[in-house]
Scaffold this motif. Structure first.
Motif, PDB file in Angstrom:
ATOM      1  N   SER A  41       9.154  -6.212 -10.253  1.00 18.96           N
ATOM      2  CA  SER A  41      10.019  -7.025  -8.965  1.00 18.96           C
ATOM      3  C   SER A  41       9.620  -6.799  -7.747  1.00 18.96           C
ATOM      4  O   SER A  41       9.554  -7.242  -6.465  1.00 18.96           O
ATOM      5  CB  SER A  41      11.283  -7.001  -8.536  1.00 18.96           C
ATOM      6  N   GLY A  42       8.304  -6.166  -7.762  1.00 13.92           N
ATOM      7  CA  GLY A  42       8.197  -5.675  -6.458  1.00 13.92           C
ATOM      8  C   GLY A  42       7.461  -4.079  -6.160  1.00 13.92           C
ATOM      9  O   GLY A  42       7.994  -3.552  -7.223  1.00 13.92           O
ATOM     10  N   PHE A  43       7.626  -3.465  -4.521  1.00 10.41           N
ATOM     11  CA  PHE A  43       7.077  -2.193  -4.411  1.00 10.41           C
ATOM     12  C   PHE A  43       7.198  -2.017  -2.832  1.00 10.41           C
ATOM     13  O   PHE A  43       7.323  -2.956  -2.209  1.00 10.41           O
ATOM     14  CB  PHE A  43       5.517  -1.467  -4.906  1.00 10.41           C
ATOM     15  N   LEU A  44       7.116  -0.386  -2.570  1.00  5.48           N
ATOM     16  CA  LEU A  44       7.659   0.043  -1.082  1.00  5.48           C
ATOM     17  C   LEU A  44       6.461   0.733  -0.890  1.00  5.48           C
ATOM     18  O   LEU A  44       5.496   1.389  -1.742  1.00  5.48           O
ATOM     19  CB  LEU A  44       8.567   1.154  -1.365  1.00  5.48           C
ATOM     20  N   VAL A  45       5.835   0.894   0.202  1.00  7.81           N
ATOM     21  CA  VAL A  45       4.279   1.757   0.755  1.00  7.81           C
ATOM     22  C   VAL A  45       5.260   2.886   2.064  1.00  7.81           C
ATOM     23  O   VAL A  45       5.706   2.478   2.675  1.00  7.81           O
ATOM     24  CB  VAL A  45       3.905   0.441   2.059  1.00  7.81           C
ATOM     25  N   ARG A  59      -0.875   1.935   5.133  1.00  9.67           N
ATOM     26  CA  ARG A  59      -1.256   0.881   4.543  1.00  9.67           C
ATOM     27  C   ARG A  59      -0.441  -0.394   6.336  1.00  9.67           C
ATOM     28  O   ARG A  59       0.342  -0.050   7.029  1.00  9.67           O
ATOM     29  CB  ARG A  59      -0.716   0.108   3.400  1.00  9.67           C
ATOM     30  N   LEU A  60      -1.063  -1.152   5.894  1.00  7.81           N
ATOM     31  CA  LEU A  60      -0.477  -2.529   6.733  1.00  7.81           C
ATOM     32  C   LEU A  60       0.894  -2.944   6.644  1.00  7.81           C
ATOM     33  O   LEU A  60       2.300  -2.841   7.090  1.00  7.81           O
ATOM     34  CB  LEU A  60      -1.019  -3.859   7.417  1.00  7.81           C
ATOM     35  N   ILE A  61       1.586  -3.124   4.863  1.00  9.23           N
ATOM     36  CA  ILE A  61       2.052  -3.169   4.668  1.00  9.23           C
ATOM     37  C   ILE A  61       3.194  -2.526   4.400  1.00  9.23           C
ATOM     38  O   ILE A  61       2.876  -1.356   3.851  1.00  9.23           O
ATOM     39  CB  ILE A  61       2.170  -4.605   3.488  1.00  9.23           C
ATOM     40  N   LYS A  62       4.562  -2.846   4.423  1.00 11.45           N
ATOM     41  CA  LYS A  62       4.923  -1.389   4.333  1.00 11.45           C
ATOM     42  C   LYS A  62       5.989  -1.387   2.936  1.00 11.45           C
ATOM     43  O   LYS A  62       6.820  -1.346   2.507  1.00 11.45           O
ATOM     44  CB  LYS A  62       6.430  -1.097   4.772  1.00 11.45           C
ATOM     45  N   ALA A  63       6.029  -2.853   2.709  1.00 12.91           N
ATOM     46  CA  ALA A  63       6.631  -3.424   1.142  1.00 12.91           C
ATOM     47  C   ALA A  63       5.996  -4.721   0.483  1.00 12.91           C
ATOM     48  O   ALA A  63       5.757  -5.444   1.653  1.00 12.91           O
ATOM     49  CB  ALA A  63       8.101  -3.454   1.403  1.00 12.91           C
ATOM     50  N   SER A  67       6.181  -7.777   3.797  1.00 11.73           N
ATOM     51  CA  SER A  67       7.112  -7.058   4.790  1.00 11.73           C
ATOM     52  C   SER A  67       6.250  -6.440   5.530  1.00 11.73           C
ATOM     53  O   SER A  67       4.995  -5.494   5.624  1.00 11.73           O
ATOM     54  CB  SER A  67       7.687  -6.947   5.095  1.00 11.73           C
ATOM     55  N   VAL A  68       5.900  -6.060   7.047  1.00  7.77           N
ATOM     56  CA  VAL A  68       5.148  -5.493   7.894  1.00  7.77           C
ATOM     57  C   VAL A  68       5.634  -4.866   9.125  1.00  7.77           C
ATOM     58  O   VAL A  68       6.759  -5.937   9.686  1.00  7.77           O
ATOM     59  CB  VAL A  68       3.397  -6.136   8.382  1.00  7.77           C
ATOM     60  N   GLY A  69       6.071  -4.108   9.887  1.00 11.13           N
ATOM     61  CA  GLY A  69       6.306  -3.568  10.909  1.00 11.13           C
ATOM     62  C   GLY A  69       7.238  -2.353  10.597  1.00 11.13           C
ATOM     63  O   GLY A  69       8.182  -2.627  10.226  1.00 11.13           O
ATOM     64  N   ARG A  70       7.185  -1.379  11.664  1.00  9.22           N
ATOM     65  CA  ARG A  70       7.426  -0.407  11.716  1.00  9.22           C
ATOM     66  C   ARG A  70       8.083   0.301  12.800  1.00  9.22           C
ATOM     67  O   ARG A  70       7.781   0.491  13.726  1.00  9.22           O
ATOM     68  CB  ARG A  70       6.903   1.095  10.837  1.00  9.22           C
ATOM     69  N   ALA A 103      -5.344  -8.143   1.356  1.00  4.08           N
ATOM     70  CA  ALA A 103      -5.764  -7.196   0.870  1.00  4.08           C
ATOM     71  C   ALA A 103      -5.288  -5.951   0.724  1.00  4.08           C
ATOM     72  O   ALA A 103      -5.448  -4.870  -0.343  1.00  4.08           O
ATOM     73  CB  ALA A 103      -6.800  -6.772   2.010  1.00  4.08           C
ATOM     74  N   ASP A 104      -4.278  -5.648   0.934  1.00  7.88           N
ATOM     75  CA  ASP A 104      -3.645  -4.825   0.510  1.00  7.88           C
ATOM     76  C   ASP A 104      -2.171  -4.780  -0.917  1.00  7.88           C
ATOM     77  O   ASP A 104      -2.780  -4.011  -1.097  1.00  7.88           O
ATOM     78  CB  ASP A 104      -1.715  -3.897   1.252  1.00  7.88           C
ATOM     79  N   LEU A 105      -2.453  -6.103  -1.126  1.00  5.46           N
ATOM     80  CA  LEU A 105      -1.441  -6.256  -2.315  1.00  5.46           C
ATOM     81  C   LEU A 105      -3.447  -5.968  -3.391  1.00  5.46           C
ATOM     82  O   LEU A 105      -2.455  -6.035  -4.566  1.00  5.46           O
ATOM     83  CB  LEU A 105      -1.289  -7.885  -2.728  1.00  5.46           C
TER      84      LEU A 105
END
Length: 256
Positions: A112-116, A122-126, A149-152, A172-174
């Motif tokens: 169903s997805g993943f966390l980073v 990476r740019l994305i965090k999830a 999603s992005v932004g930390r 690109a991250d996906l």
């Protein structure tokens, strides 16, 4: 996974409809500029700018707003509470939602997805594979929906990128993570500026001090995600407790 038909974005609309049905008035595009105590309650100055602002009166006010605006409105009436709320830091985030043709997917996306983790750089965090996670989001036989999603905290740069760069970076991250090569037929970027309060060590003590500072102000209380948690159950519980406490401070109106 359990969720609301149509997504969590349907919840505010349903609540608004229920409030209107109960006789409430909801005013949109009406930022609160200031609060002023009156002999019988509070006067609230509302309007997008000083030239068009108007004042309305209320027996009681519940500040269900982020910590920063709450601190500004409380500064003249509860400076200790305002200082505490000013100390709550926030992170901003952006959601990149894309629609893909199912026929362009080389294989089903796993899970169903993943966390980073941040250490991956990476740019994305999830990422959430929406069409695989929620039944209602997967009904379209031709399109597959997913989001990233992005932004930390402490790194506002990603959220400040323009929409096109965010979409390209997320794809690109996906591609690196799950081999996604499909080209979106549509995309949308949604930003939540200062939308995620950060709960530093000592946060619960901070919020206890806020509540004690407001305890001596009849007809004025505060609640929101910056208090007891960002999740919907926490926000509902905090709002309910604040509203009940607020009502105890307001004299009951005589009935006919």
């Amino acid at each position: 996974f359990t969720g609301l038909e149509g997504g969590m974005g349907t919840l505010p609309g349903a609540i608004a409809d229920a409030c209107r049905a109960a006789g409430a008035e909801i005013r949109l595009d009406a930022p609160v500029r200031s609060l002023r105590r009156t002999p019988t309650g509070w006067a609230v100055t509302v309007g997008p700018d000083a030239g068009t602002a108007e004042e309305t009166t209320a027996d009681a006010v519940l500040l269900a707003v982020p910590a920063g605006p709450a601190a500004r409105l409380l500064a003249d009436h509860a400076p200790a509470a305002a200082r505490e709320l000013e100390g709550v830091d926030h992170a901003s985030m952006a959601l990149i939602t894309v629609a893909l043709r199912r026929s362009d997917l080389d294989r089903p996306l796993p899970g169903s997805g993943f966390l980073v983790p941040a250490v991956d750089g990476r740019l994305i965090k999830a990422s959430t594979f929406s069409s695989g996670k929620w039944e209602w989001a997967g009904r379209d036989p031709e399109l597959y929906l997913l989001r990233a999603s992005v932004g930390r905290h402490g790194d506002p740069g990603a959220v400040a990128m323009d929409d096109a760069d965010l979409v390209r970076g997320a794809l690109a991250d996906l591609r690196e993570a799950v081999g996604l090569t499909a080209v979106p037929v549509a995309s949308v970027v949604t930003r939540w500026i200062d939308g995620l309060p950060q709960y530093a060590p000592g946060h619960t003590d901070r919020i206890d001090r806020v509540r004690r500072a407001l305890a001596d102000l009849p007809g004025l209380r505060a609640c929101g995600a910056a208090h007891d948690g960002v999740g919907i159950p926490a926000c509902v519980a905090t709002a309910r407790a604040a509203a009940e406490d607020l009502l105890r401070t307001v004299p009951a109106h005589p009935t006919d």
